[in-house]
Design a protein around this motif. Structure first.
Motif, short mmCIF file in Angstrom:
data_model
loop_
_atom_site.label_atom_id
_atom_site.label_comp_id
_atom_site.label_asym_id
_atom_site.label_seq_id
_atom_site.Cartn_x
_atom_site.Cartn_y
_atom_site.Cartn_z
N PHE A 176 0.79 -1.23 0.00
CA PHE A 176 0.00 0.00 0.00
C PHE A 176 0.83 1.29 0.00
CE2 PHE A 176 -2.19 -3.36 2.51
CZ PHE A 176 -3.14 -3.70 1.56
N ALA A 177 1.66 1.43 -1.01
CA ALA A 177 2.55 2.61 -1.11
C ALA A 177 1.77 3.93 -1.07
CB ALA A 177 3.37 2.52 -2.38
N ALA A 178 0.69 4.00 -1.86
CA ALA A 178 -0.05 5.28 -1.93
C ALA A 178 -0.75 5.58 -0.61
CB ALA A 178 -1.05 5.24 -3.08
N GLN A 179 -1.23 4.53 0.05
CA GLN A 179 -1.88 4.74 1.36
C GLN A 179 -0.84 5.24 2.37
OE1 GLN A 179 -5.33 4.09 1.80
NE2 GLN A 179 -4.96 5.28 3.64
N ARG A 180 0.35 4.65 2.30
CA ARG A 180 1.41 5.07 3.23
C ARG A 180 1.82 6.53 2.95
NH1 ARG A 180 5.06 2.98 7.42
NH2 ARG A 180 5.54 5.01 8.29
N LEU A 181 1.90 6.87 1.70
CA LEU A 181 2.27 8.25 1.36
C LEU A 181 1.19 9.23 1.85
CD1 LEU A 181 4.08 10.31 0.01
CD2 LEU A 181 3.15 9.64 -2.21
N THR A 182 -0.07 8.83 1.71
CA THR A 182 -1.17 9.66 2.21
C THR A 182 -1.00 9.91 3.71
OG1 THR A 182 -2.61 8.67 0.55
CG2 THR A 182 -3.70 9.80 2.35
N ALA A 183 -0.68 8.84 4.45
CA ALA A 183 -0.49 8.97 5.90
C ALA A 183 0.71 9.85 6.23
CB ALA A 183 -0.33 7.58 6.52
N GLU A 184 1.79 9.69 5.46
CA GLU A 184 3.00 10.47 5.72
C GLU A 184 2.76 11.97 5.52
OE1 GLU A 184 5.92 9.58 7.00
OE2 GLU A 184 5.17 7.54 7.19
N LEU A 185 1.96 12.33 4.52
CA LEU A 185 1.65 13.75 4.29
C LEU A 185 0.89 14.33 5.48
CD1 LEU A 185 0.44 13.67 0.56
CD2 LEU A 185 2.66 14.45 1.40
N TYR A 186 0.04 13.51 6.05
CA TYR A 186 -0.74 13.97 7.22
C TYR A 186 0.16 14.13 8.44
CZ TYR A 186 -4.61 14.68 10.35
OH TYR A 186 -5.46 15.24 11.27
N VAL A 187 1.02 13.15 8.65
CA VAL A 187 1.93 13.22 9.81
C VAL A 187 2.90 14.38 9.65
CG1 VAL A 187 3.80 11.98 11.00
CG2 VAL A 187 1.73 10.74 10.30
N GLU A 188 3.42 14.55 8.46
CA GLU A 188 4.43 15.59 8.21
C GLU A 188 3.86 17.00 8.30
OE1 GLU A 188 7.80 15.06 7.43
OE2 GLU A 188 8.04 17.24 7.46
N GLY A 189 2.72 17.23 7.66
CA GLY A 189 2.26 18.62 7.55
C GLY A 189 0.77 18.81 7.77
N GLY A 190 0.07 17.75 8.25
CA GLY A 190 -1.38 17.89 8.45
C GLY A 190 -2.14 17.98 7.14
N ILE A 191 -1.54 17.49 6.05
CA ILE A 191 -2.19 17.55 4.73
C ILE A 191 -3.05 16.30 4.56
CG2 ILE A 191 -1.85 17.70 2.23
CD1 ILE A 191 -0.72 20.13 3.85
N ARG A 192 -4.34 16.51 4.36
CA ARG A 192 -5.26 15.37 4.23
C ARG A 192 -5.49 15.08 2.74
NH1 ARG A 192 -10.36 15.53 3.65
NH2 ARG A 192 -11.64 13.70 4.03
N ALA A 193 -5.05 13.91 2.32
CA ALA A 193 -5.17 13.54 0.90
C ALA A 193 -5.95 12.23 0.79
CB ALA A 193 -3.78 13.41 0.30
N MET A 194 -5.91 11.62 -0.37
CA MET A 194 -6.73 10.43 -0.61
C MET A 194 -5.98 9.42 -1.47
SD MET A 194 -9.90 9.16 -0.74
CE MET A 194 -10.41 7.63 -1.50
#
Ligand SMILES: Cc1ncc(COP(=O)(O)O)c(C=O)c1O
Length: 271
Positions: A176-194
């Motif tokens: 789940f690379a894209a799911q992990r990247l989505t989570a990392e954006l949230y952890v890093e900068g509070g950016i909520r993606a999909m």
């Protein structure tokens, strides 16, 4: 917009011809048709400089009706509509809407919401508005790219898509690379993606195995008239920060999977 690709007028004219030959109706998902009309203005030969609302009118003239989710182009928080050019079908739809939604004048949508949408439609087809809207997406996409972060080209009208397969090329699709990247954006900068990859694709009902799409993407969709340029800068810089430490990032394990539309509620743990 099939799969995010804008329709051209030339293409739709051909579809119209084909459908006439085979007595088929065309019902357009016109949810993002204003953005589509803007891309026609920008990209299709002979359409440059033509007002977006004229292009939109021509686009719709090749169809027999449309469904629209008003939450996108139409600048409102709720609602949508069905339009058809056949009085009999319209009559049938009006009858059914009473059963499923309530009377069309006050049922599924309150009067206030219908008024807001009527105004939203008028504003949404103004060239200045749509240029600014798509321009913000373009600004974000170009800025993300400045640090070499891989994105889907050309940049879209409502979202920038990160190419997670290239971004996290060391993570296998089943992790789940894209799911992990989505989570990392949230952890890093509070950016909520999909996530738009293997999680969104779900399972094959026959084999029960994951469907494995060719693309693993993260969608950074922009609501209209919400964010400033500073928000775009923070978002781009967040993608840069995650990209800089990409080699340390591992995949995920799914620990809860709902039966339907798992991308909404599945839960994951880091590997
Ligand atoms: C092109 C298109 N059609 C339909 C929908 C669904 O809209 P709703 O969530 O209002 O049902 C979406 C939502 O993203 C969309 O992008």
């Amino acid at each position: 917009m099939a799969g995010g690709q804008p329709i051209s007028l030339a293409n739709l004219r051909e579809v119209r011809l084909f459908c006439d030959q085979h007595s088929l109706r065309i019902i357009l998902d016109a949810t993002r048709a204003v953005e589509n009309a803007y891309f026609i203005q920008q990209r299709e030969a002979g359409q440059e400089g033509r007002p977006v609302k004229d292009i939109l009118k021509e686009l719709c003239s090749y169809t027999d009706g449309c469904t629209v989710s008003g939450k996108k182009d139409a600048l409102v928080n709720i609602g949508g509509w069905l339009a058809v050019n056949d009085d009999q079908v319209a009559e049938e739809a009006r009858n059914l809407v009473v059963v499923y939604e309530g009377l069309q004048t006050y049922g599924g949508m309150a009067g206030r919401d219908m008024e807001a949408m009527a105004r939203g439609i008028v504003e949404s087809v103004q060239d200045d508005h749509i240029r600014a809207r798509v321009g913000q997406v373009e600004y974000l996409g170009k800025k993300i790219e400045d640090a070499g972060v891989p994105i889907v080209q050309p940049i879209g009208g409502h979202a920038v898509y990160l190419d997670a397969k290239t971004f996290l090329s060391h993570i296998p699709q089943d992790e789940f690379a894209a799911q992990r990247l989505t989570a990392e954006l949230y952890v890093e900068g509070g950016i909520r993606a999909m996530e738009r990859g293997i999680v969104s694709a779900g399972r094959d009902p026959t084999t029960g195995d994951h469907r494995r799409p060719k693309l693993e993407l993260v969608r950074l969709a922009l609501p209209r008239r919400v964010y400033t340029q500073a928000h775009m800068d923070v978002t781009a810089e967040t993608t840069w920060a995650v990209y800089a430490r990409r080699k340390e990032i591992r995949g995920l394990r799914m620990v809860y999977e709902p039966k339907y539309l798992r991308f909404f509620q599945a839960r994951f743990e880091p590997l």
